[in-house]
Scaffold this active site. Structure first.
Site, short mmCIF file in Angstrom:
data_model
loop_
_atom_site.label_atom_id
_atom_site.label_comp_id
_atom_site.label_asym_id
_atom_site.label_seq_id
_atom_site.Cartn_x
_atom_site.Cartn_y
_atom_site.Cartn_z
N ASP A 100 45.05 3.19 55.41
CA ASP A 100 46.25 2.99 56.49
C ASP A 100 46.05 1.53 57.33
O ASP A 100 46.87 0.90 57.48
CB ASP A 100 46.59 4.06 57.48
CG ASP A 100 45.32 4.50 58.03
OD1 ASP A 100 44.23 4.22 57.87
OD2 ASP A 100 45.35 5.42 58.95
N ASP A 103 40.32 -1.53 60.91
CA ASP A 103 39.99 -1.71 62.41
C ASP A 103 38.45 -2.46 62.61
O ASP A 103 38.37 -3.68 62.54
CB ASP A 103 40.06 -0.53 63.25
CG ASP A 103 40.01 -0.58 64.87
OD1 ASP A 103 40.63 -1.78 65.31
OD2 ASP A 103 39.42 0.01 65.37
N THR A 107 34.79 2.16 58.24
CA THR A 107 35.09 3.18 57.20
C THR A 107 35.13 2.55 55.90
O THR A 107 34.59 3.33 54.88
CB THR A 107 36.47 3.67 57.43
OG1 THR A 107 36.60 4.05 58.81
CG2 THR A 107 36.87 4.80 56.86
N LEU A 108 35.77 1.49 55.68
CA LEU A 108 35.88 0.87 54.24
C LEU A 108 34.62 0.27 53.73
O LEU A 108 34.31 0.22 52.59
CB LEU A 108 37.23 -0.02 54.20
CG LEU A 108 38.39 0.49 54.21
CD1 LEU A 108 39.60 -0.30 53.94
CD2 LEU A 108 38.53 1.65 52.81
#
Ligand code: IMP
Ligand code: MG
Length: 175
Positions: A100, A103, A107-108
């Site tokens: 989504d 930031d 996470t990625l």
């Protein structure tokens, strides 16, 4: 302009739909002869991924992972938990990770490393939204549909304390 009492629209639904349609068209051309597998990052990507695959003109498979770095507020906790891992083998698949929003990038960065180690045929990351000014690690998506300023946004799958995911547009919480 779409608006409710608490949210101001930042990206209208029609703009999102136009970009998603174009993205699906590009993927349909590029992955025509490939073994396409989407890995959606829950929960935020569920709306984007649903719209994206329904605009495809080629077959695909779909899997999910869930990561959590935000808890229920709007400040990152700094660590990334993998709450749900995709159980399947990626060998022989051309994988597109669908997120989504990027930031800090943590996470990625973590998920890409995990998935790359499973030796897919290829791996690429597409994000609906990107906040490049917030990055704390060296990560960039292969494609981002919208680049935005340092604002906390909701809607089209994104939440604040589990609320607002159902909005068809991207909005900013009013103070
Ligand atoms: P990162 O690991 O810091 O890149 O965090 C990415 C995750 O934080 C996203 O997948 C979202 O779930 C969440 N997030 C970051 N910014 C926002 C925002 O503005 N609104 C809602 N969720 C956000
Ligand atoms: Mg997310």
């Amino acid at each position: 302009m779409e608006k409710n009492n608490e949210i101001t629209c930042l990206i209208p639904a029609s703009d999102i739909q136009a970009r998603v349609k174009q993205c699906a068209k590009d993927i349909s051309e590029e992955y025509r002869d490939k073994n396409l597998l989407f890995v959606g990052i829950l929960k935020g990507s569920f709306v984007f991924l649903s719209d994206l695959v329904r605009e495809l003109t080629i077959p695909c498979e779909i899997s999910f992972m869930q990561a959590a770095s935000y808890g229920s507020g709007s400040t990152s906790s700094g660590s990334v938990d993998i709450a749900l891992d995709t159980k399947r083998s990626l060998k022989g698949y051309d994988v597109i990770v669908v997120e989504d929003i990027i930031d800090t990038g943590r996470t990625l960065q973590k998920i890409s490393e995990m998935l790359r180690a499973r030796e897919p045929e290829s791996l690429r990351v597409i994000t609906l939204l990107d906040k490049p000014s917030r990055r704390t690690v060296d990560f960039s998506a292969d494609e981002s549909l919208f680049s935005i300023h340092d604002l906390f946004v909701v809607g089209y799958g994104l939440d604040f304390g589990e609320k607002y995911r159902e909005l068809p547009y991207i909005g900013v919480l009013c103070p």
